[in-house]
Design an enzyme around this catalytic site. Structure first.
Site, mmCIF file in Angstrom:
data_model
loop_
_atom_site.group_PDB
_atom_site.id
_atom_site.type_symbol
_atom_site.label_atom_id
_atom_site.label_comp_id
_atom_site.label_asym_id
_atom_site.label_seq_id
_atom_site.Cartn_x
_atom_site.Cartn_y
_atom_site.Cartn_z
ATOM 1 N N SER A 124 -26.303 -7.724 -100.912
ATOM 2 C CA SER A 124 -25.332 -8.694 -101.413
ATOM 3 C C SER A 124 -24.042 -7.997 -101.828
ATOM 4 O O SER A 124 -24.057 -6.837 -102.274
ATOM 5 C CB SER A 124 -25.963 -9.378 -102.632
ATOM 6 O OG SER A 124 -24.990 -10.022 -103.395
ATOM 7 N N TYR A 148 -29.343 -9.180 -111.178
ATOM 8 C CA TYR A 148 -29.584 -9.498 -109.766
ATOM 9 C C TYR A 148 -28.955 -8.436 -108.857
ATOM 10 O O TYR A 148 -29.605 -7.878 -107.971
ATOM 11 C CB TYR A 148 -29.022 -10.900 -109.452
ATOM 12 C CG TYR A 148 -28.917 -11.180 -107.987
ATOM 13 C CD1 TYR A 148 -30.072 -11.330 -107.217
ATOM 14 C CD2 TYR A 148 -27.675 -11.258 -107.342
ATOM 15 C CE1 TYR A 148 -29.979 -11.574 -105.844
ATOM 16 C CE2 TYR A 148 -27.579 -11.498 -105.988
ATOM 17 C CZ TYR A 148 -28.728 -11.661 -105.237
ATOM 18 O OH TYR A 148 -28.646 -11.880 -103.895
ATOM 19 N N LYS A 152 -30.547 -5.409 -106.113
ATOM 20 C CA LYS A 152 -30.139 -5.180 -104.719
ATOM 21 C C LYS A 152 -29.727 -3.713 -104.525
ATOM 22 O O LYS A 152 -30.074 -3.085 -103.529
ATOM 23 C CB LYS A 152 -28.986 -6.114 -104.343
ATOM 24 C CG LYS A 152 -29.385 -7.582 -104.286
ATOM 25 C CD LYS A 152 -30.324 -7.859 -103.130
ATOM 26 C CE LYS A 152 -30.817 -9.278 -103.087
ATOM 27 N NZ LYS A 152 -31.876 -9.502 -102.103
HETATM 28 N N1 LIG Z 1 -27.463 -17.256 -100.582
HETATM 29 C C1 LIG Z 1 -26.672 -16.341 -101.097
HETATM 30 O O1 LIG Z 1 -25.641 -16.666 -101.696
HETATM 31 C C2 LIG Z 1 -26.986 -14.871 -100.950
HETATM 32 C C3 LIG Z 1 -25.939 -13.930 -101.059
HETATM 33 C C4 LIG Z 1 -26.248 -12.574 -100.949
HETATM 34 C C5 LIG Z 1 -27.557 -12.170 -100.740
HETATM 35 N N2 LIG Z 1 -28.560 -13.098 -100.650
HETATM 36 C C6 LIG Z 1 -29.940 -12.642 -100.463
HETATM 37 O O2 LIG Z 1 -30.411 -13.127 -99.223
HETATM 38 C C7 LIG Z 1 -31.801 -13.406 -99.293
HETATM 39 C C8 LIG Z 1 -32.049 -14.825 -98.821
HETATM 40 O O3 LIG Z 1 -31.277 -15.707 -99.620
HETATM 41 P P1 LIG Z 1 -31.355 -17.277 -99.446
HETATM 42 O O4 LIG Z 1 -30.042 -17.821 -99.875
HETATM 43 O O5 LIG Z 1 -31.895 -17.619 -98.120
HETATM 44 O O6 LIG Z 1 -32.404 -17.614 -100.588
HETATM 45 P P2 LIG Z 1 -33.601 -18.651 -100.580
HETATM 46 O O7 LIG Z 1 -34.101 -18.737 -101.966
HETATM 47 O O8 LIG Z 1 -33.199 -19.916 -99.909
HETATM 48 O O9 LIG Z 1 -34.669 -17.913 -99.659
HETATM 49 C C9 LIG Z 1 -35.510 -16.894 -100.124
HETATM 50 C C10 LIG Z 1 -36.916 -17.240 -99.684
HETATM 51 O O10 LIG Z 1 -37.788 -16.197 -100.132
HETATM 52 C C11 LIG Z 1 -38.951 -16.779 -100.652
HETATM 53 N N3 LIG Z 1 -39.500 -15.801 -101.612
HETATM 54 C C12 LIG Z 1 -38.957 -15.372 -102.783
HETATM 55 N N4 LIG Z 1 -39.755 -14.459 -103.358
HETATM 56 C C13 LIG Z 1 -40.811 -14.283 -102.528
HETATM 57 C C14 LIG Z 1 -41.964 -13.461 -102.586
HETATM 58 N N5 LIG Z 1 -42.216 -12.671 -103.620
HETATM 59 N N6 LIG Z 1 -42.850 -13.509 -101.549
HETATM 60 C C15 LIG Z 1 -42.611 -14.333 -100.500
HETATM 61 N N7 LIG Z 1 -41.540 -15.153 -100.402
HETATM 62 C C16 LIG Z 1 -40.655 -15.124 -101.412
HETATM 63 C C17 LIG Z 1 -38.520 -18.104 -101.254
HETATM 64 O O11 LIG Z 1 -39.561 -19.057 -101.317
HETATM 65 C C18 LIG Z 1 -37.426 -18.548 -100.267
HETATM 66 O O12 LIG Z 1 -37.953 -19.341 -99.238
HETATM 67 C C19 LIG Z 1 -32.216 -13.174 -100.749
HETATM 68 O O13 LIG Z 1 -32.805 -11.901 -100.824
HETATM 69 C C20 LIG Z 1 -30.888 -13.213 -101.498
HETATM 70 O O14 LIG Z 1 -30.929 -12.409 -102.649
HETATM 71 C C21 LIG Z 1 -28.289 -14.434 -100.735
#
Ligand SMILES: NC(=O)c1ccc[n+]([C@@H]2O[C@H](COP(=O)([O-])OP(=O)(O)OC[C@H]3O[C@@H](n4cnc5c(N)ncnc54)[C@H](O)[C@@H]3O)[C@@H](O)[C@H]2O)c1
Length: 332
Positions: A124, A148, A152
């Site tokens: 991120s 958070y 990362k």
């Molecule tokens: N959306 C954003 O703004 C953003 C920005 C930068 C980085 N990210 C990173 O990208 C990744 C995906 O983000 P997203 O927006 O799709 O989030 P999201 O919450 O929609 O998807 C994450 C998925 O991981 C699953 N999950 C969480 N912990 C788990 C575990 N211990 N075991 C199995 N499954 C698990 C959740 O059920 C969910 O379906 C994350 O790691 C997030 O930190 C997201």
């Protein structure tokens, strides 16, 4: 290739699953459903016309992971599973370190045991912290200002050490900026449980009357209109960035951190304006004091992704808003 997507029913993972499946890859999804719903799987199958293998499992379950990796002859892992709320990470840091850091260690241990060494990690832009200059390039100092972001950065450091100890590993940490929008079908999109943390799903809920108004935290920043500016990127552009990263990891061992952003920043008012046009509705808003920990402005230098991955974002703010609203309307 046979690819495991952890967190593959979530927002970014599900869109990436579509692009990978449509390019002929075998997609295997693992998710514990803590922030997603089973219906996403059916919607993925209806978009792609393919049956996708799904496991309801947690990345902290080592034995289950090993079995999933070996049963499906997985060749590469895209690791989306993670918790992502900055506010919650301040209230419950151990939950974040356990899920995001311990969970990832567990996953890469299982990969190591199964001799799988191609890994794409969802990092991120929060790893950078307060901008010392903009746009953030990948060499910008890494000083995250919240738990958070620290999770990362810790994972990135662990992955770097792993690659040093065993140079056969091929790891890409994709530093996402602000993903918004949805697949053009309107069948998948961002569907957080509870009150949304992110701006676009929040605006959608205001537009549909589910929430009374949008809070704008600060209109006195030193930005073009006083509101915060971010580098919004369409989630389908992000998904395509993962396919480009997969092609890259296949040929380039080592650790590579790469920004996925557009290189352009938009203010909260820009986003609201584009959304109002796309949805043909007014967004009721209230200006509130600044929130502590919010940055005024940041955006990506996107050249490394272009040079190394041959990828660049294509979709504009209108497409982001239209597709996000289309998804929200179909869902509600
Ligand atoms: N959306 C954003 O703004 C953003 C920005 C930068 C980085 N990210 C990173 O990208 C990744 C995906 O983000 P997203 O927006 O799709 O989030 P999201 O919450 O929609 O998807 C994450 C998925 O991981 C699953 N999950 C969480 N912990 C788990 C575990 N211990 N075991 C199995 N499954 C698990 C959740 O059920 C969910 O379906 C994350 O790691 C997030 O930190 C997201």
């Amino acid at each position: 290739m046979n690819i495991l997507l952890t967190g593959g029913l979530g927002f970014i993972g599900s869109h990436t699953a579509v692009v990978l499946a449509q390019q002929g890859h075998q997609v295997v999804i693992l998710d514990n459903l803590c922030n997603s719903q089973m219906e996403v799987l059916a919607n993925l199958e209806s978009i792609t016309g393919k049956k996708l293998r799904f496991y309801e499992a947690d990345i902290r379950e080592g034995l289950a992971l090993r079995k999933i990796l070996s049963d499906n002859q997985i060749e590469a892992v895209m690791h989306f599973a993670g918790l992502k709320s900055v506010a919650e990470s301040a209230q419950d840091p151990l939950k974040y370190y356990d899920n995001n850091v311990c969970g990832t260690i567990n996953l890469i241990e299982a990969m190591q045991a199964e001799k799988i060494n191609k890994f794409i990690f969802s990092s991120s832009a929060t790893v950078y912290g307060v901008p010392q200059y903009l746009p953030y390039d990948e060499d910008h100092p890494l000083e995250p200002i919240n738990t958070y972001g620290k999770t990362k950065l810790q994972v990135e450091e662990i992955l770097q050490d792993l690659v040093k100890s065993d140079p056969s590993w091929s790891v890409v940490a994709l530093r996402y900026f602000n993903p918004v929008g949805a697949h053009e079908s309107g069948l998948i999109g961002e569907s957080p449980k509870g009150v949304p943390n992110n701006l676009m799903p929040y605006i959608c809920q205001v537009a549909s009357g589910k929430l009374p108004h949008l809070n704008i935290f600060g209109d006195d920043y030193e930005t073009k209109d006083g509101t915060g500016e971010r580098d919004y990127i369409h989630v389908m552009d992000l998904a395509e960035g993962h396919v480009a990263a997969l092609n890259f990891v296949n040929q380039h061992p080592g650790f590579h951190a790469i920004n996925l952003g557009t290189g352009v920043s938009y203010s909260v008012y820009d986003l609201i304006g584009a959304f109002e046009q796309a949805a043909n509705s007014m967004i009721v808003r209230k200006v509130q004091p600044r929130r502590s920990g919010d940055l005024a402005i940041y955006y990506a230098k996107a050249d490394k992704a272009k040079n190394l991955l041959g990828w660049q974002a294509k979709r504009d703010l209108q497409v982001m808003c239209k597709s996000g609203w289309n998804f929200h309307k179909q869902k509600s």
